[in-house]
Design an enzyme around this catalytic site. Structure first.
Site, PDB file in Angstrom:
ATOM      1  CB  ALA A  64     -15.222  97.457  57.104  1.00  0.00           C
ATOM      2  N   GLY A 107     -19.075  95.862  54.458  1.00  0.00           N
ATOM      3  CA  GLY A 107     -18.136  94.982  53.605  1.00  0.00           C
ATOM      4  C   GLY A 107     -18.357  93.837  53.738  1.00  0.00           C
ATOM      5  CD  GLU A 110     -19.113  97.016  50.182  1.00  0.00           C
ATOM      6  OE1 GLU A 110     -18.620  97.152  50.940  1.00  0.00           O
ATOM      7  OE2 GLU A 110     -19.162  97.955  49.062  1.00  0.00           O
ATOM      8  CD  GLU A 130     -21.553  99.992  53.598  1.00  0.00           C
ATOM      9  OE1 GLU A 130     -22.727  99.672  53.693  1.00  0.00           O
ATOM     10  OE2 GLU A 130     -20.793  99.195  53.406  1.00  0.00           O
TER      11      GLU A 130
END
Ligand code: CO8
Length: 254
Positions: A64, A107, A110, A130
């Site tokens: 992200a 992300g 993910e 992360e």
């Protein structure tokens, strides 16, 4: 519809979505995920479509967008996890394949985890870094990864934030196929899937997804109901008759 952060190509009943923010290694910002959401709404309305492939040139996605997140409040952070979009992709009625080159991190990984299959280049770099940012994977990573590869391998990836290559991902069961050209291989798989009976495939996906979420007895019950319903389709008659007549079936999705 025009898109800024994704590109879509549609061919032979297969849609390929390119994550397209190369100057940021395809880091997912809000607009990119909203575009992805809209694209999947469009795919859902396209009755001719049979499979979706998600990919990115050189990189899948390096996570992200950190710049967008740095000053988030807890509420803003929660909204940024794109729960609905990722759930939409996971439960999408057609098979969805991630073709991974380069980085698939945070992300980005993910997102790939919400796809049905991951086709990975041997030198791809997959990870959930992360923890190095003072957070942990918040878009399904802590839930999907242990179900896919087991608790301890998932904890190793999540707690250390380290990256693994495509070959290791294959050994972990995180990648399903390894290929020098993952998009080409993913499109080959998509082509195979596009020839299968669409209703049976859709219900099979629902049943398998349900296996991760429900008690076994409820899963068996749903499976029996869905399986029985296939006998109301033309494709079931076609598939079985084609076998008996020693020819290839031609499925129409009816
Ligand atoms: N966010 C924002 N910008 C990024 C990101 C990112 N995740 N990743 C790379 N970039 C940018 C870099 O800042 C750089 O920009 P600039 O050229 O302006 O300096 C450009 O992309 C190129 O990157 P690098 O120069 O760093 O390229 P390197 O080859 O040296 O390094 C790495 C590549 C190792 C991938 C490195 O860029 C990196 O570590 N990136 C961050 C990876 C990361 O931590 N990802 C996790 C982010 S957090 C997250 O994903 C939370 C998910 C929960 C919600 C998700 C909802 C979708």
């Amino acid at each position: 519809m025009g898109y800024q952060f994704i590109k879509i190509q549609q061919d032979n009943q297969i849609a390929t979505v390119w994550l397209n923010r190369p100057e940021r290694l395809n880091a997912l910002n809000k607009d990119m995920v909203l575009e992805l959401d809209g694209a999947f709404d469009g795919f859902a309305a396209d009755k001719d479509l049979r499979c979706v492939v998600i990919t990115g040139e050189k990189n899948f996605a390096a996570g992200a967008d950190i710049e967008s997140m740095v000053d988030f409040t807890p509420e803003e952070a929660k909204a940024f996890a794109f729960v609905e979009t990722f759930a939409k992709i996971e439960s999408f009625p057609l098979p969805v394949i991630a073709a991974i080159e380069g980085f698939a991190l945070g992300g980005g990984l993910e997102l790939a985890l919400r796809c049905d299959f991951r086709v990975t280049a041997p030198n791809a770099k997959l990870g959930l870094p992360e923890i190095n940012l003072g957070i942990f994977p918040g878009a399904g990573g802590t839930q999907k990864l242990p179900r896919l590869i087991g608790d301890s391998k998932a904890k190793k990836m999540i707690f250390t934030g380290g990256m693994i290559d495509g070959q290791t991902a294959l050994g972990y069961g995180l990648a399903d196929l390894l290929a020098e050209n993952p998009l080409e291989e993913a499109l080959k798989l998509a082509g195979d899937l596009a020839r299968k009976a669409p209703v049976a495939l859709r219900l099979a996906k629902q049943c398998v997804n349900m296996a991760a979420e429900t008690e076994l007895s409820a899963g068996y019950g749903y499976e029996a109901m869905a399986w029985g319903s296939l006998f109301a389709t033309e494709d079931q008659k076609e598939g079985m008759r084609a076998f008996l007549e020693k020819r290839k079936p031609s499925f129409t999705g009816k």
